[in-house]
Design a protein around this motif. Structure first.
Motif, PDB file in Angstrom:
ATOM      1  N   VAL A   1       1.684   5.307  -2.008  1.00 20.21           N
ATOM      2  CA  VAL A   1       1.899   5.890  -3.330  1.00 20.21           C
ATOM      3  C   VAL A   1       3.186   5.371  -3.943  1.00 20.21           C
ATOM      4  CG1 VAL A   1       2.243   8.041  -4.602  1.00 20.21           C
ATOM      5  CG2 VAL A   1       0.577   7.955  -2.740  1.00 20.21           C
ATOM      6  N   GLU A   2       4.293   5.447  -3.195  1.00 16.05           N
ATOM      7  CA  GLU A   2       5.588   4.985  -3.687  1.00 16.05           C
ATOM      8  C   GLU A   2       5.887   3.593  -3.116  1.00 16.05           C
ATOM      9  OE1 GLU A   2       7.514   6.402  -5.850  1.00 16.05           O
ATOM     10  OE2 GLU A   2       6.675   8.423  -5.990  1.00 16.05           O
TER      11      GLU A   2
ATOM     12  N   THR B   1       4.861   4.477 -18.246  1.00 16.89           N
ATOM     13  CA  THR B   1       3.682   5.019 -17.564  1.00 16.89           C
ATOM     14  C   THR B   1       2.439   4.320 -18.095  1.00 16.89           C
ATOM     15  OG1 THR B   1       3.169   6.754 -19.170  1.00 16.89           O
ATOM     16  CG2 THR B   1       4.841   7.269 -17.502  1.00 16.89           C
TER      17      THR B   1
ATOM     18  N   HIS C   1       0.837  -1.197   0.000  1.00 18.50           N
ATOM     19  CA  HIS C   1       0.000   0.000   0.000  1.00 18.50           C
ATOM     20  C   HIS C   1       0.873   1.247   0.000  1.00 18.50           C
ATOM     21  CE1 HIS C   1      -3.554  -2.480   0.700  1.00 18.50           C
ATOM     22  NE2 HIS C   1      -2.890  -3.093   1.671  1.00 18.50           N
TER      23      HIS C   1
ATOM     24  N   ASN D   1       5.086   4.295  -8.735  1.00 19.33           N
ATOM     25  CA  ASN D   1       4.184   5.303  -8.180  1.00 19.33           C
ATOM     26  C   ASN D   1       2.776   4.881  -8.557  1.00 19.33           C
ATOM     27  OD1 ASN D   1       2.444   7.723  -8.114  1.00 19.33           O
ATOM     28  ND2 ASN D   1       4.328   8.795  -7.555  1.00 19.33           N
ATOM     29  N   THR D   2       2.041   4.341  -7.574  1.00 12.03           N
ATOM     30  CA  THR D   2       0.721   3.779  -7.852  1.00 12.03           C
ATOM     31  C   THR D   2      -0.309   4.843  -8.178  1.00 12.03           C
ATOM     32  OG1 THR D   2       0.219   3.796  -5.476  1.00 12.03           O
ATOM     33  CG2 THR D   2       1.167   1.785  -6.385  1.00 12.03           C
ATOM     34  N   GLU D   3      -0.049   6.075  -7.732  1.00  9.98           N
ATOM     35  CA  GLU D   3      -0.990   7.171  -7.976  1.00  9.98           C
ATOM     36  C   GLU D   3      -0.892   7.664  -9.418  1.00  9.98           C
ATOM     37  OE1 GLU D   3      -0.816  11.321  -6.063  1.00  9.98           O
ATOM     38  OE2 GLU D   3      -2.076  10.156  -4.699  1.00  9.98           O
ATOM     39  N   LYS D   4       0.347   7.838  -9.895  1.00  9.19           N
ATOM     40  CA  LYS D   4       0.562   8.338 -11.249  1.00  9.19           C
ATOM     41  C   LYS D   4       0.674   7.211 -12.284  1.00  9.19           C
ATOM     42  CE  LYS D   4       2.951  12.573  -9.863  1.00  9.19           C
ATOM     43  NZ  LYS D   4       4.217  13.362 -10.006  1.00  9.19           N
TER      44      LYS D   4
END
Length: 572
Positions: A17-18, A57, A15, A41-44
């Protein structure tokens, strides 16, 4: 849109973001198969492997395939328990203690220096990564330098990096000086700062691949206060991220850390580092932030853009970093051909590197052939009267590889292309981005946003990207359907580009490439229809001669750039 799983990336229930996980490209073939070398980076939806270089990406797809890792030689170095008295005395004059020398295992000896073709007594600075000596810098007292042949060029002081803050200097003695002031977390770039007029400097930043650098919160840039140091500072800030960088200001009578240590002492040096100032908050500026630049402008004139490589075009158009150019023209006028030739000029003459999104120039082998022909000045076609030799072809492929990265995402969007280009700024130091053409990008938008609003938002992002990264962006956009006048098409203007008048309003420069399809011939018209900054050119028309066999353009009859071989270029 694809998910991480589609690319074989398994975050294994982690879990945040990074996150770090194994790399589906290289982990299975490594000794440490379970080592988490892939940063995600799970967010981007962005990933990068610090081992094989595989990156991409979710929006843009893979932008860099796994690389074959270079094989480096290892220097022979025998560390000493204690530096010699002579070595200790030499460093003592520079404010460096014997304890600091001993901790960094600095010694003296003899080494061969090709500059003078003989062995000389020298100081030896070992470059450690962990317990291993990766490289050795040799320095004579009269400032001859060399590093171990074939060894990896890493940062000096890698083992001392703290993720809280990291000081950057441009010499081993400066790194030792910072340590004398109490700051252990300090590194020196391996090759120092560049000469102000060096062309191929931006591709010498492999040392930024140290994976620990991604976790550093703040970078304190404390390089020399001279022209090469300013250039190094600009490149480090550009790559490390402006928001994470602070800049040290040295006293007026000193240009680097060691001079401060010798002149004012360790306490003042420590204060300089502790008082490093943040770069101005984005969007807010005071005269004091750029007073020195204003003085230079007043004394020497406003900075100009980079020459296009065509003497006839330079009075009208020069390429300024931090700007973007609209290139338009009717189909078949040679927009892409001319733009390729411009990038070749910038790469050859000024060492620029590029990210190229040009899906219409496929397969990639076809595009590389066209660029190679422009570089060498000979055809690749079998049976051509003036065909390049095998050696010229190999040299051309090496040169294109050094200066171009081709971007071909599965579903291209403006955000995805800029995100990929941002990664290329860090990894390859690109100075230019080509988006060719605009209509090959996915322009899906919310129903509430009009086409005009969408284009305005996209062009604002492109302009900000160019400014933030000190680079130039070219966007090729087609005009709307035009009617012939007296049997031929009129010259399109920026206002004729399909979609919005923002193309004219927001561009820094507007160029129309035009070829008389009725008259034909080898002359191509370059219409410069907007130049925002007067020092970079003016509105006008330039005719270039086009050589169909090589794809080269010239602004003088029968003149094309003379290309020299790779060894000659590197020696120069």
């Amino acid at each position: 849109m694809k998910t991480l799983i589609d690319y074989g990336i398994d975050v294994a229930g982690k879990h945040g973001v990074e996150v770090k996980t194994t790399c589906p490209q290289c982990s299975s073939s490594r000794k440490k198969k379970n080592y988490p070398c892939l940063n995600v980076n799970t967010e981007k939806g962005v990933w990068n492997c610090w081992h094989c270089g595989w990156s991409g990406t979710l929006q843009g797809g893979e932008w860099q395939k796994p690389e074959i890792r270079k094989v480096y030689s290892k220097p022979v170095f025998a560390p000493v328990e204690k530096p010699s008295e002579g070595l200790g005395a030499w460093f003592a004059k520079r404010g460096i203690s014997a304890e600091v020398l001993q901790r960094n295992r600095i010694s003296s000896g003899e080494a061969y220096f090709p500059q003078v073709e003989e062995e000389r007594n020298c100081i030896m600075f070992p470059y450690y990564r962990g317990a291993e000596v990766v490289n050795v810098k040799y320095r004579t007292k009269d400032k001859l330098f060399r590093m171990s042949a074939g060894a990896e060029r890493i940062l000096y002081g890698v083992n001392d990096i703290s993720t809280e803050a990291l000081v950057w200097v441009e010499g081993e003695i400066d790194k030792l000086s910072v340590e004398m002031a109490g700051s252990m977390s300090c590194v020196s770039v391996p090759d120092g700062a560049p000469a102000p007029d060096s062309k191929s400097y931006s591709n010498k930043f492999d040392f930024l691949n140290e994976k620990i650098l991604a976790d550093v919160k703040y970078h304190i840039i404390a390089v020399d206060n001279d022209a090469p140091g300013v250039r190094l500072q600009e490149e480090l800030v550009r790559r490390l991220g402006r928001e994470k960088c602070l800049v040290v200001v040295w006293p007026e009578d000193c240009k680097d850390a060691n001079e401060v240590l010798m002149t004012h002492g360790a306490e003042v040096l420590g204060d300089c580092i502790a008082n490093a100032r943040r770069l101005p908050i984005e969007g807010t500026y005071q005269v004091e932030d750029f007073r020195a630049t204003l003085r230079d402008r007043f004394q020497y004139g406003a900075p100009k853009g980079t020459s296009s490589g065509w003497k006839g075009l330079d009075p009208f158009y020069n390429v300024m970093t931090g700007e973007w150019t609209l290139v338009t023209g009717i189909p078949g006028s040679g927009k892409s051909e001319w733009l390729d030739a411009l990038t070749v000029n910038l790469a050859r003459d000024h060492g620029w590197t590029f990210g190229i999104f040009s899906p219409e120039n496929q397969p990639l082998e076809y595009h590389v052939d066209k660029i190679a022909e422009k570089f060498v000045g000979k055809s690749v076609e079998k049976g051509a009267a003036d065909r390049m030799t095998d050696a010229e072809h190999e040299d051309a492929m090496d040169w294109v590889n050094d200066h171009y990265t081709f971007i071909l995402p599965e579903l291209p969007t403006v955000d995805g292309l800029l995100e990929t280009a941002q990664a290329l700024v860090l990894s390859r130091g690109i100075r230019g981005l080509v988006i060719d053409p605009w209509n090959e990008i996915d322009h899906s938008r919310a129903a509430a946003i009009s086409e005009t609003e969408h284009i305005s938002q996209c062009l604002s992002k492109i302009r900000q990207f160019a400014r933030n990264n000190g680079m130039h962006v070219w966007v090729v956009a087609h005009p709307r359907i035009m009617r012939k006048e007296e049997g031929k098409y009129p010259v399109p203007t920026p206002y004729d580009v399909a979609g919005s008048a923002h193309w004219r309003n927001k561009a820094d420069n507007c160029i129309t490439v035009h070829w008389d399809q009725v008259k034909g011939g080898e002359t191509v018209q370059i219409h410069i229809q907007k130049v925002r900054k007067k020092q970079n050119g003016r509105i006008g028309l330039v005719e270039l001669n086009y050589d169909k066999a090589t794809g080269q353009y010239s602004s003088e009859p029968n003149y094309y750039p003379k290309i020299v071989d790779r060894k000659t270029r590197e020696a120069a």
